[in-house]
Design an enzyme around this catalytic site. Structure first.
Site, PDB file in Angstrom:
ATOM      1  N   HIS A 157       1.769  -4.504 -13.966  1.00  0.00           N
ATOM      2  CA  HIS A 157       0.868  -4.490 -15.427  1.00  0.00           C
ATOM      3  C   HIS A 157       0.858  -3.133 -16.143  1.00  0.00           C
ATOM      4  O   HIS A 157       1.099  -3.202 -17.268  1.00  0.00           O
ATOM      5  CB  HIS A 157      -0.548  -4.288 -14.603  1.00  0.00           C
ATOM      6  CG  HIS A 157      -1.010  -5.265 -13.263  1.00  0.00           C
ATOM      7  ND1 HIS A 157      -1.461  -4.855 -12.206  1.00  0.00           N
ATOM      8  CD2 HIS A 157      -0.320  -6.611 -13.266  1.00  0.00           C
ATOM      9  CE1 HIS A 157      -1.500  -6.028 -11.582  1.00  0.00           C
ATOM     10  NE2 HIS A 157      -0.886  -7.061 -12.248  1.00  0.00           N
ATOM     11  N   GLU A 158       1.452  -2.091 -15.405  1.00  0.00           N
ATOM     12  CA  GLU A 158       1.538  -0.838 -16.199  1.00  0.00           C
ATOM     13  C   GLU A 158       2.700  -0.823 -17.150  1.00  0.00           C
ATOM     14  O   GLU A 158       2.773  -0.234 -18.191  1.00  0.00           O
ATOM     15  CB  GLU A 158       1.751   0.518 -15.086  1.00  0.00           C
ATOM     16  CG  GLU A 158       0.487   0.696 -14.433  1.00  0.00           C
ATOM     17  CD  GLU A 158       0.662   1.816 -13.379  1.00  0.00           C
ATOM     18  OE1 GLU A 158       0.461   1.475 -12.335  1.00  0.00           O
ATOM     19  OE2 GLU A 158       0.860   2.967 -13.746  1.00  0.00           O
ATOM     20  N   HIS A 200       2.275  -0.660  -4.851  1.00  0.00           N
ATOM     21  CA  HIS A 200       2.718  -1.879  -6.061  1.00  0.00           C
ATOM     22  C   HIS A 200       2.409  -3.296  -5.157  1.00  0.00           C
ATOM     23  O   HIS A 200       2.764  -3.381  -3.944  1.00  0.00           O
ATOM     24  CB  HIS A 200       4.079  -1.942  -5.965  1.00  0.00           C
ATOM     25  CG  HIS A 200       4.558  -2.643  -7.248  1.00  0.00           C
ATOM     26  ND1 HIS A 200       4.437  -2.224  -8.600  1.00  0.00           N
ATOM     27  CD2 HIS A 200       5.301  -3.823  -7.328  1.00  0.00           C
ATOM     28  CE1 HIS A 200       4.604  -3.492  -9.364  1.00  0.00           C
ATOM     29  NE2 HIS A 200       5.429  -4.247  -8.548  1.00  0.00           N
ATOM     30  N   HIS A 201       1.426  -4.064  -5.777  1.00  0.00           N
ATOM     31  CA  HIS A 201       0.758  -4.963  -5.049  1.00  0.00           C
ATOM     32  C   HIS A 201       1.095  -6.372  -5.462  1.00  0.00           C
ATOM     33  O   HIS A 201       1.099  -6.555  -6.594  1.00  0.00           O
ATOM     34  CB  HIS A 201      -0.603  -4.921  -5.007  1.00  0.00           C
ATOM     35  CG  HIS A 201      -0.934  -3.688  -4.164  1.00  0.00           C
ATOM     36  ND1 HIS A 201      -0.998  -2.351  -4.999  1.00  0.00           N
ATOM     37  CD2 HIS A 201      -1.581  -3.175  -3.065  1.00  0.00           C
ATOM     38  CE1 HIS A 201      -1.297  -1.420  -4.201  1.00  0.00           C
ATOM     39  NE2 HIS A 201      -1.661  -1.936  -3.080  1.00  0.00           N
ATOM     40  N   ASP A 232       9.027  -4.178  -9.062  1.00  0.00           N
ATOM     41  CA  ASP A 232       8.958  -5.757  -8.724  1.00  0.00           C
ATOM     42  C   ASP A 232      10.321  -6.228  -7.767  1.00  0.00           C
ATOM     43  O   ASP A 232      10.321  -7.017  -6.850  1.00  0.00           O
ATOM     44  CB  ASP A 232       8.790  -6.560  -9.744  1.00  0.00           C
ATOM     45  CG  ASP A 232       7.527  -6.021 -10.598  1.00  0.00           C
ATOM     46  OD1 ASP A 232       7.397  -5.602 -11.533  1.00  0.00           O
ATOM     47  OD2 ASP A 232       6.415  -6.318  -9.936  1.00  0.00           O
ATOM     48  N   GLU A 262       0.727  -1.289   0.081  1.00  0.00           N
ATOM     49  CA  GLU A 262       0.050   0.065   0.052  1.00  0.00           C
ATOM     50  C   GLU A 262       1.150   1.215  -0.012  1.00  0.00           C
ATOM     51  O   GLU A 262       0.522   2.288  -0.650  1.00  0.00           O
ATOM     52  CB  GLU A 262      -0.882  -0.082   1.310  1.00  0.00           C
ATOM     53  CG  GLU A 262      -2.416  -0.880   1.213  1.00  0.00           C
ATOM     54  CD  GLU A 262      -3.031  -0.332   0.079  1.00  0.00           C
ATOM     55  OE1 GLU A 262      -3.020  -0.821  -1.323  1.00  0.00           O
ATOM     56  OE2 GLU A 262      -3.877   0.742   0.042  1.00  0.00           O
TER      57      GLU A 262
HETATM   58  N1  HBI Z   1       0.732  -3.512  -8.513  1.00  0.00           N
HETATM   59  N2  HBI Z   1       1.830  -5.266  -9.039  1.00  0.00           N
HETATM   60  C1  HBI Z   1       1.386  -3.984  -9.219  1.00  0.00           C
HETATM   61  N3  HBI Z   1       1.452  -3.806 -10.426  1.00  0.00           N
HETATM   62  C2  HBI Z   1       0.965  -2.654 -11.051  1.00  0.00           C
HETATM   63  O1  HBI Z   1       0.910  -2.137 -12.264  1.00  0.00           O
HETATM   64  C3  HBI Z   1       0.030  -1.816 -10.069  1.00  0.00           C
HETATM   65  C4  HBI Z   1      -0.006  -2.319  -8.709  1.00  0.00           C
HETATM   66  N4  HBI Z   1      -0.940  -1.764  -7.906  1.00  0.00           N
HETATM   67  C5  HBI Z   1      -1.230  -0.388  -8.204  1.00  0.00           C
HETATM   68  C6  HBI Z   1      -0.947   0.038  -9.479  1.00  0.00           C
HETATM   69  N5  HBI Z   1      -0.392  -0.827 -10.451  1.00  0.00           N
HETATM   70  C7  HBI Z   1      -1.978   1.436  -9.896  1.00  0.00           C
HETATM   71  O2  HBI Z   1      -0.963   2.037 -10.212  1.00  0.00           O
HETATM   72  C8  HBI Z   1      -3.030   1.109 -10.870  1.00  0.00           C
HETATM   73  O3  HBI Z   1      -2.254   0.755 -12.207  1.00  0.00           O
HETATM   74  C9  HBI Z   1      -3.751   0.006 -10.725  1.00  0.00           C
END
Ligand code: HBI
Length: 96
Positions: A76-77, A58-59, A85, A54
């Site tokens: 993802h972005e 980055h999750h 990562d 949080e």
């Molecule tokens: N967590 N692993 C990961 N990858 C992401 O691209 C990401 C996230 N958490 C939040 C987040 N991106 C936000 O910036 C939005 O793109 C959802």
């Protein structure tokens, strides 16, 4: 601000520092499985990672059953692996 994908060279360098992690998702992610003494220890670990995630926006993508936690990190972005990562994997290794 877009998030840059790691170059192949930087990916390989980072993986060299992250013992226990392996490439997955056709090179777009890294994964690690962790086992703890019991469920409480596993969930306590997950709680610490969740707070870190949080704070850094980055999750992880993760699965937990009893004392086992399976984690995949990807951005993802960026459409693959990023420095976020690598930083999250380092944090996980430091507290596991
Ligand atoms: N967590 N692993 C990961 N990858 C992401 O691209 C990401 C996230 N958490 C939040 C987040 N991106 C936000 O910036 C939005 O793109 C959802």
């Amino acid at each position: 601000m877009p998030i840059a994908c790691l170059t192949d060279a930087r990916r390989d360098e980072a993986l060299g520092e992250l013992a226990g992690w392996a490439l997955c998702r056709e090179g777009h992610g890294i994964e690690r499985e962790l086992r703890f003494a019991d469920f409480n220890a596993a969930f306590g670990f997950m709680t610490r990672v969740a707070l870190h995630a949080e704070k850094h926006d980055h999750h992880p993508e993760w699965f937990n059953v009893y004392n086992r936690v399976c984690i995949v990190l990807t951005t993802h972005e960026a459409g693959g692996l990023s420095e976020r990562d690598v930083e999250m994997a380092r944090f996980i290794d430091a507290i596991a």
